[in-house]
Motif scaffolding. Structure first.
Motif, PDB file in Angstrom:
ATOM      1  N   LEU A 171      36.574  18.814  44.190  1.00 16.32           N
ATOM      2  CA  LEU A 171      37.363  17.519  43.631  1.00 16.32           C
ATOM      3  C   LEU A 171      38.634  17.848  42.948  1.00 16.32           C
ATOM      4  O   LEU A 171      39.552  17.235  43.053  1.00 16.32           O
ATOM      5  N   GLU A 172      38.318  18.868  42.292  1.00 19.99           N
ATOM      6  CA  GLU A 172      39.684  19.310  41.506  1.00 19.99           C
ATOM      7  C   GLU A 172      40.522  19.915  42.360  1.00 19.99           C
ATOM      8  O   GLU A 172      41.832  19.919  42.056  1.00 19.99           O
ATOM      9  N   ALA A 173      40.380  20.798  43.298  1.00 18.83           N
ATOM     10  CA  ALA A 173      41.233  21.245  44.354  1.00 18.83           C
ATOM     11  C   ALA A 173      41.975  20.120  45.145  1.00 18.83           C
ATOM     12  O   ALA A 173      43.402  20.586  45.456  1.00 18.83           O
ATOM     13  N   ASN A 174      41.405  19.172  45.449  1.00 17.53           N
ATOM     14  CA  ASN A 174      41.762  18.090  46.328  1.00 17.53           C
ATOM     15  C   ASN A 174      42.687  17.075  45.261  1.00 17.53           C
ATOM     16  O   ASN A 174      43.205  16.094  45.896  1.00 17.53           O
ATOM     17  N   GLY A 175      42.749  17.424  43.956  1.00 14.18           N
ATOM     18  CA  GLY A 175      43.384  16.238  43.162  1.00 14.18           C
ATOM     19  C   GLY A 175      42.546  15.014  42.959  1.00 14.18           C
ATOM     20  O   GLY A 175      43.427  14.041  42.841  1.00 14.18           O
ATOM     21  N   VAL A 176      41.382  15.157  43.191  1.00  9.81           N
ATOM     22  CA  VAL A 176      40.464  13.749  42.870  1.00  9.81           C
ATOM     23  C   VAL A 176      40.081  13.559  41.630  1.00  9.81           C
ATOM     24  O   VAL A 176      39.701  14.462  40.901  1.00  9.81           O
ATOM     25  N   GLU A 177      40.406  12.316  41.050  1.00  5.28           N
ATOM     26  CA  GLU A 177      39.950  12.021  39.586  1.00  5.28           C
ATOM     27  C   GLU A 177      38.457  11.838  39.680  1.00  5.28           C
ATOM     28  O   GLU A 177      37.821  10.964  40.448  1.00  5.28           O
ATOM     29  N   PHE A 178      37.446  12.470  38.766  1.00  7.20           N
ATOM     30  CA  PHE A 178      36.322  12.294  39.039  1.00  7.20           C
ATOM     31  C   PHE A 178      35.663  12.171  37.448  1.00  7.20           C
ATOM     32  O   PHE A 178      36.186  12.649  36.510  1.00  7.20           O
ATOM     33  N   ALA A 179      34.559  11.398  37.373  1.00  2.00           N
ATOM     34  CA  ALA A 179      33.923  11.293  35.990  1.00  2.00           C
ATOM     35  C   ALA A 179      32.450  10.755  36.381  1.00  2.00           C
ATOM     36  O   ALA A 179      31.961  10.673  37.131  1.00  2.00           O
ATOM     37  N   ALA A 180      31.741  10.848  35.060  1.00  2.00           N
ATOM     38  CA  ALA A 180      30.097  10.544  35.204  1.00  2.00           C
ATOM     39  C   ALA A 180      30.047   9.029  35.094  1.00  2.00           C
ATOM     40  O   ALA A 180      31.076   8.304  34.387  1.00  2.00           O
ATOM     41  N   ILE A 181      29.134   8.348  35.857  1.00  2.00           N
ATOM     42  CA  ILE A 181      28.603   6.787  35.676  1.00  2.00           C
ATOM     43  C   ILE A 181      28.390   6.477  34.261  1.00  2.00           C
ATOM     44  O   ILE A 181      27.491   7.031  33.858  1.00  2.00           O
ATOM     45  N   VAL A 199      40.159   9.972  49.214  1.00  2.00           N
ATOM     46  CA  VAL A 199      39.493   9.758  47.932  1.00  2.00           C
ATOM     47  C   VAL A 199      40.481   9.579  46.586  1.00  2.00           C
ATOM     48  O   VAL A 199      41.142  10.562  46.701  1.00  2.00           O
ATOM     49  N   ALA A 200      40.354   8.423  46.402  1.00  2.00           N
ATOM     50  CA  ALA A 200      41.195   8.367  45.065  1.00  2.00           C
ATOM     51  C   ALA A 200      40.498   8.633  43.687  1.00  2.00           C
ATOM     52  O   ALA A 200      41.062   9.618  43.039  1.00  2.00           O
ATOM     53  N   ASN A 201      39.171   8.392  43.542  1.00  2.00           N
ATOM     54  CA  ASN A 201      38.328   8.833  42.411  1.00  2.00           C
ATOM     55  C   ASN A 201      36.950   8.526  42.580  1.00  2.00           C
ATOM     56  O   ASN A 201      36.631   7.985  43.776  1.00  2.00           O
ATOM     57  N   VAL A 202      36.308   9.313  41.853  1.00  2.00           N
ATOM     58  CA  VAL A 202      34.654   9.511  42.177  1.00  2.00           C
ATOM     59  C   VAL A 202      34.073   9.326  40.675  1.00  2.00           C
ATOM     60  O   VAL A 202      34.305   9.734  39.587  1.00  2.00           O
ATOM     61  N   GLU A 203      32.981   8.592  40.722  1.00  2.00           N
ATOM     62  CA  GLU A 203      32.090   8.549  39.634  1.00  2.00           C
ATOM     63  C   GLU A 203      30.716   9.096  40.018  1.00  2.00           C
ATOM     64  O   GLU A 203      29.926   8.589  41.109  1.00  2.00           O
ATOM     65  N   VAL A 204      30.109  10.271  39.375  1.00  2.00           N
ATOM     66  CA  VAL A 204      29.189  10.821  39.858  1.00  2.00           C
ATOM     67  C   VAL A 204      27.924  10.538  39.051  1.00  2.00           C
ATOM     68  O   VAL A 204      27.988  10.796  37.513  1.00  2.00           O
ATOM     69  N   GLY A 205      26.971  10.165  39.393  1.00  2.00           N
ATOM     70  CA  GLY A 205      25.549   9.654  38.775  1.00  2.00           C
ATOM     71  C   GLY A 205      24.498  10.589  39.127  1.00  2.00           C
ATOM     72  O   GLY A 205      24.334  11.411  40.126  1.00  2.00           O
ATOM     73  N   GLN A 206      23.209  10.613  38.585  1.00  2.00           N
ATOM     74  CA  GLN A 206      21.995  11.064  38.551  1.00  2.00           C
ATOM     75  C   GLN A 206      21.469  10.894  40.198  1.00  2.00           C
ATOM     76  O   GLN A 206      21.036  11.952  40.674  1.00  2.00           O
ATOM     77  N   ASN A 207      21.443   9.785  40.559  1.00  2.00           N
ATOM     78  CA  ASN A 207      21.097   9.232  41.959  1.00  2.00           C
ATOM     79  C   ASN A 207      21.969   8.716  42.879  1.00  2.00           C
ATOM     80  O   ASN A 207      21.507   8.276  43.897  1.00  2.00           O
ATOM     81  N   VAL A 208      23.032   8.686  42.426  1.00  2.00           N
ATOM     82  CA  VAL A 208      24.223   7.870  43.324  1.00  2.00           C
ATOM     83  C   VAL A 208      25.538   8.551  42.847  1.00  2.00           C
ATOM     84  O   VAL A 208      25.834   8.799  41.945  1.00  2.00           O
ATOM     85  N   ILE A 209      26.375   8.601  43.976  1.00  2.00           N
ATOM     86  CA  ILE A 209      27.873   8.726  43.611  1.00  2.00           C
ATOM     87  C   ILE A 209      28.594   7.699  44.384  1.00  2.00           C
ATOM     88  O   ILE A 209      28.581   7.518  45.585  1.00  2.00           O
ATOM     89  N   ARG A 210      29.412   7.089  43.780  1.00  2.00           N
ATOM     90  CA  ARG A 210      30.329   5.947  44.171  1.00  2.00           C
ATOM     91  C   ARG A 210      31.749   6.504  44.072  1.00  2.00           C
ATOM     92  O   ARG A 210      32.189   7.193  43.154  1.00  2.00           O
ATOM     93  N   TYR A 211      32.782   6.117  45.213  1.00  2.00           N
ATOM     94  CA  TYR A 211      34.013   6.626  45.034  1.00  2.00           C
ATOM     95  C   TYR A 211      34.838   5.346  45.815  1.00  2.00           C
ATOM     96  O   TYR A 211      34.270   4.865  46.572  1.00  2.00           O
ATOM     97  N   ARG A 212      36.168   5.719  45.293  1.00  2.00           N
ATOM     98  CA  ARG A 212      36.997   4.688  45.877  1.00  2.00           C
ATOM     99  C   ARG A 212      38.248   5.326  46.738  1.00  2.00           C
ATOM    100  O   ARG A 212      38.628   6.442  46.490  1.00  2.00           O
ATOM    101  N   LEU A 213      38.544   4.702  47.803  1.00  2.00           N
ATOM    102  CA  LEU A 213      39.417   5.325  48.910  1.00  2.00           C
ATOM    103  C   LEU A 213      40.756   5.306  48.480  1.00  2.00           C
ATOM    104  O   LEU A 213      41.074   4.345  47.625  1.00  2.00           O
ATOM    105  N   ASP A 214      41.586   6.294  48.666  1.00  2.00           N
ATOM    106  CA  ASP A 214      42.985   6.182  48.294  1.00  2.00           C
ATOM    107  C   ASP A 214      43.859   5.050  49.235  1.00  2.00           C
ATOM    108  O   ASP A 214      43.465   4.647  50.408  1.00  2.00           O
ATOM    109  N   GLU A 215      44.902   4.633  48.580  1.00  2.00           N
ATOM    110  CA  GLU A 215      45.949   3.504  49.391  1.00  2.00           C
ATOM    111  C   GLU A 215      46.117   4.237  50.680  1.00  2.00           C
ATOM    112  O   GLU A 215      46.572   3.509  51.508  1.00  2.00           O
TER     113      GLU A 215
END
Length: 634
Positions: free
Chosen positions: A97-107, A58-74
């Motif tokens: 997420l922080e332990a695995n170095g994944v960038e995450f933020a809110a939608i 997983v490259a990055n994650v966007e966390v929302g109230q009803n859904v979590i969207r994420y993009r896969l790493d190269e």
């Protein structure tokens, strides 16, 4: 005829069209727009999402109230692919997420999707308003008046000049009622003559009487004679589902009437809204029918006199249920009885309806009127129509006497059932049963003249019948005549006992009528030496529809037992008298019954000649010796 110049409903305006078109367009856009925004994002299980995080895909994650969207790493099998999953209550997700170095933020909030809010909050009210406007305009009114048309009166208006208007000449058999109503007509035509002398015309007149006696016809005749606007409405049209509708319609009706005064308001079936408020039904003051009644009482107190005269006519066949406040002076001042016609009244009614059909030269309307006691105006109208239908069925050009005779029997006894075939034994029992009625009835005082005996089944249950026709209208009967009627009713059962030595179920109706009449003699007419001249039945004033409930007053067990014994004694005495008459006339009973079995119907001079041979008992029953002077209202 009702007024036909009512304006036609207008087409929906441009605003109404827009209110329907715009919300529909937005709704369509909401359904179609997602199709053009690209393919949907694949959804995966939350456990698979966690597994991909642990694998470093997983490259990055966007966390929302009803859904979590994420993009896969190269470095994954499908680089840059966007997936989504449904979030669950997982407090360790940020640490993982922080332990695995994944960038995450809110939608980020969807600022460019304002139309969804519009669809959710604005479109439904717009659709409702548009449909309401369209419905209200189709109800025949525009704007506010169209929206509130449910509170408008539904009264039909009749005006002078109608080709088919009804006058007093079209109403017969109720001459006294016509005289009472003629005074109202005179006041409407020349009110000044009454006002100068200080007379006040009644505000309301209530027509009461049995069904079919012409109450509605009389009201229409008043309108035709007076030549004033006539508002006609049924009491049931005031009360509907919505609370307050009835009271609003009463107000609207009287407002329309005041504008066209002098006029007449006719409320048919007044008992639908005028039932007594003291019925003990537990309903409160907000009951819809009670509100309508209160408004009617208020309106009848409020409208003026003179040139603004509004007269209320009403009709009911249940006056005993009306609220006393309706019947007090100042509202319905005058109560007019429209009763069943007497002989002359029936003849006049037959004259009116007979003019509408082609009568044969030998038809005697007076004889028909004599054969139809108790018939109301509607019954006589139906009788003439039935006779005309029978004549048409015979392909006759005129209505003959035989058609009227058959029509009387159809109305009284029911439709002839020739398809109901009786076996030989049953047919013989029915023949002796009916001849027993005829023989006993030929001797009994107060019994009507026997004109016909038939063993052809009629109606729903009658396997045969004996037709008795009165020679005159009777209003008083004495005790001897009442006992004679009971004896005649038991003549059929007694004939079965004399001939066959057993009884059948065919006498059930005779027994019911005989018992009822005997109980009336004891409880209502005071014709009991033991119980004395007391009334043990509750009075039923103006009860034109009958009462199926128990009308006996609360009495002690001793009195109730005495009543039962007296009723039984009367019926049993009549039974023994019928048996003695038939045993003495056994040969005549056999002779008439044998003839009846062959020809099925006996009537006319031949029947009268046979019945004249009946011999009376040598000993007069004890009850006849001292009862001749006791009279009672029939």
């Amino acid at each position: 005829m009702p007024i036909k110049d009512k304006p036609q409903p207008r087409r929906p305006s441009l605003i109404t069209s827009l209110l329907i078109f715009v919300p529909g367009l937005l709704l369509l856009a909401n359904l179609v727009l997602p199709i053009f925004t690209g393919p949907p994002i694949p959804r995966v299980p939350y456990s698979f999402f966690i597994e991909q995080i642990e694998d470093g895909d997983v490259a990055n994650v966007e966390v929302g109230q009803n859904v979590i969207r994420y993009r896969l790493d190269e470095s994954s099998d499908q680089p840059d692919q966007v997936l989504q999953t449904t979030p669950i209550f997982d407090l360790e997700l940020p640490n993982r997420l922080e332990a695995n170095g994944v960038e995450f933020a809110a939608i980020p909030p969807a600022g460019n999707r304002w139309f969804l809010t519009l669809l959710g909050w604005v479109v439904p009210p717009l659709i409702f308003v548009g449909l309401f406007q369209l419905f209200s305009r189709r109800q025949g009114g525009g704007g506010l008046s169209g929206a509130l048309s449910i509170t408008k009166s539904k009264a039909k208006v009749y005006v002078e000049g109608d080709e088919n208007k009804i006058t007093f000449n079209d109403v017969a058999g109720v001459e006294e009622s016509k005289v009472e109503l003629a005074e109202i007509v005179e006041f409407l035509q020349a009110p000044q003559r009454f006002i100068e002398i200080g007379a006040r015309i009644p505000k309301g007149a209530l027509l009461i009487g049995p069904p079919g006696t012409g109450k509605t016809l009389l009201a229409k005749a008043v309108a035709g004679e007076a030549g004033v606007p006539f508002f006609s409405i049924s009491g049931s049209e005031f009360v509907e589902l919505f609370v307050g509708t009835g009271a609003a319609r009463v107000r609207d009706l009287f407002e329309q009437a005041k504008k066209k005064a002098p006029c007449i308001i006719f409320i048919d079936e007044l008992d639908a809204i005028g039932k007594s408020r003291s019925g003990g039904n537990g309903m409160g003051g907000n009951d819809e029918r009670e509100q309508t009644l209160n408004q009617l009482l208020t309106e009848m107190d409020g409208f003026g006199a003179g040139d603004a005269t509004v007269i209320v006519l009403a009709a009911t066949n249940r006056p005993e249920t009306l609220d006393p406040a309706l019947l007090r002076p100042g509202r319905f001042d005058r109560q007019i009885l429209v009763d069943r016609p007497d002989l002359s009244g029936r003849l006049a009614i037959l004259d009116i309806y007979a003019q509408k059909v082609k009568l044969g030269a030998e038809v005697d309307l007076k004889a028909i009127a004599t054969r139809t006691p108790g018939f109301a105006g509607a019954d006589l109208a139906n009788l003439v129509n039935e006779a005309a239908l029978l004549a048409a069925r015979r392909k006759s050009e005129t209505v003959e006497e035989q058609d009227f005779s058959e029509a009387v029997e159809r109305v009284v006894a029911g439709l002839e059932k020739k398809s109901r075939v009786l076996n030989k034994a049953e047919k013989e029992i029915v023949a002796y049963h009916e001849v027993g009625h005829a023989l006993v009835g030929a001797l009994m005082p107060g019994s009507d003249e026997v004109q016909k005996i038939s063993i052809v089944p009629r109606g729903m249950a009658a396997l045969g019948y004996t037709l008795q026709v009165p020679t005159e209208d009777r209003f008083l009967l004495n005790e001897t005549e009442l006992r004679g009627q009971i004896t005649t009713l038991l003549g059929g059962r007694s004939a079965e006992e004399v001939i066959f030595g057993k009884i059948t179920t065919g006498a059930s109706n005779d027994l019911q009528r005989a018992t009822d009449l005997a109980e009336q003699m004891v409880t209502s007419y005071g014709m009991s030496k033991i119980l004395g001249p007391l009334a043990y039945a509750q009075g039923q004033q103006n009860n034109f529809l009958g009462n199926s409930g128990n009308t006996r007053r609360p009495v002690s067990e001793t009195t109730a037992e005495a009543i039962d014994q007296e009723v039984k004694a009367i019926v049993e005495g009549a039974h023994q008298e019928a048996l003695s008459i038939l045993e003495k006339n056994r040969e005549l009973l056999d002779a008439i019954a044998i003839q009846l079995l062959h020809i099925e119907v006996m009537e006319g001079e031949h029947l009268r000649k046979l019945l004249s041979q009946v011999q009376a008992n040598d000993e007069q029953p004890e009850h006849q010796a001292d009862a001749a002077s006791k009279f009672v209202n029939a």
